[in-house]
Design a protein around this motif. Structure first.
Motif, mmCIF file in Angstrom:
data_model
loop_
_atom_site.group_PDB
_atom_site.id
_atom_site.type_symbol
_atom_site.label_atom_id
_atom_site.label_comp_id
_atom_site.label_asym_id
_atom_site.label_seq_id
_atom_site.Cartn_x
_atom_site.Cartn_y
_atom_site.Cartn_z
ATOM 1 N N ASN A 23 0.860 -1.177 0.000
ATOM 2 C CA ASN A 23 0.000 0.000 0.000
ATOM 3 C C ASN A 23 0.898 1.228 0.000
ATOM 4 O O ASN A 23 1.035 1.909 0.995
ATOM 5 N N LYS A 51 -5.031 -3.808 3.107
ATOM 6 C CA LYS A 51 -5.812 -4.253 4.264
ATOM 7 C C LYS A 51 -6.149 -5.743 4.167
ATOM 8 O O LYS A 51 -6.582 -6.229 3.132
ATOM 9 N N HIS A 52 -5.926 -6.440 5.251
ATOM 10 C CA HIS A 52 -6.238 -7.865 5.351
ATOM 11 C C HIS A 52 -7.596 -7.986 6.042
ATOM 12 O O HIS A 52 -7.851 -7.283 7.020
ATOM 13 N N GLY A 56 -6.676 -6.473 9.426
ATOM 14 C CA GLY A 56 -6.795 -5.045 9.168
ATOM 15 C C GLY A 56 -5.527 -4.494 8.545
ATOM 16 O O GLY A 56 -4.896 -5.133 7.708
ATOM 17 N N GLU A 57 -5.131 -3.303 8.981
ATOM 18 C CA GLU A 57 -3.924 -2.652 8.461
ATOM 19 C C GLU A 57 -2.687 -3.369 9.028
ATOM 20 O O GLU A 57 -2.539 -3.484 10.236
ATOM 21 N N THR A 58 -1.813 -3.821 8.128
ATOM 22 C CA THR A 58 -0.585 -4.499 8.546
ATOM 23 C C THR A 58 0.602 -3.915 7.791
ATOM 24 O O THR A 58 0.440 -3.133 6.861
ATOM 25 N N LYS A 80 0.452 -6.152 12.774
ATOM 26 C CA LYS A 80 -0.649 -5.192 12.691
ATOM 27 C C LYS A 80 -0.091 -3.814 13.011
ATOM 28 O O LYS A 80 0.928 -3.698 13.698
#
Length: 154
Positions: A23, A51-52, A56-58, A80
């Protein structure tokens, strides 16, 4: 050529090759030449990931230490973005030494911190030796929206 530039470029090139799961470009957190503590060059950076659905955001957290012979000691973590050291840990790989009471088995030098939320747990890992290997491994979980399984053989 400037070593810092070369090291940043390496991470940028690898990040770009994995644009399907990244990202944006990597973030340099810190670069310090010849730390007083051990004389090694330190590079801290992170690669934000898409985003997973479960985590979530990792990001991929990058810590690289280079000695005077440019030998690399590393720790790469998939984590994370929020939480304590333990709760944000998903998985990590490294060749950094672990000495003292925490060394409960022979995991030197290549090891995998394989238990989510328990970063001190580790096992031998002879297949992942560089940042590109880590991104290839993590790609499967990001692309296919799978949860990480600590029993996977790495």
């Amino acid at each position: 050529m400037n070593k810092e530039y070369d090291r940043r470029k390496k991470i940028a090139d690898i990040s770009q090759q994995f644009s399907l799961i990244t990202n944006g470009m990597f973030d340099l957190i810190k670069y310090r030449e010849a730390r007083l503590k051990d004389g090694k060059d330190l590079l801290l950076a992170s690669i934000p990931l898409v985003k997973h659905p479960l985590y979530g955001e990792t990001r991929i957290y990058i810590q690289e230490l280079y000695d005077e012979n440019d030998q690399l000691e590393y720790h790469y973590g998939w984590e994370k973005l929020s939480g304590s050291k333990h709760t944000k840990h998903i998985s990590a790989w490294g060749n950094e030494p672990h000495s003292g009471h925490r060394k409960v088995k022979n995991t030197e030098p290549f090891h995998h911190h394989h238990v989510p939320e328990k970063p001190a747990e580790r096992k031998d890992c002879y297949y992942i030796r560089e940042l590109r290997d880590v991104l290839e491994f993590v790609s499967e979980f990001i692309i296919f929206k799978k949860s990480y399984n600590m029993d996977i053989n790495t």
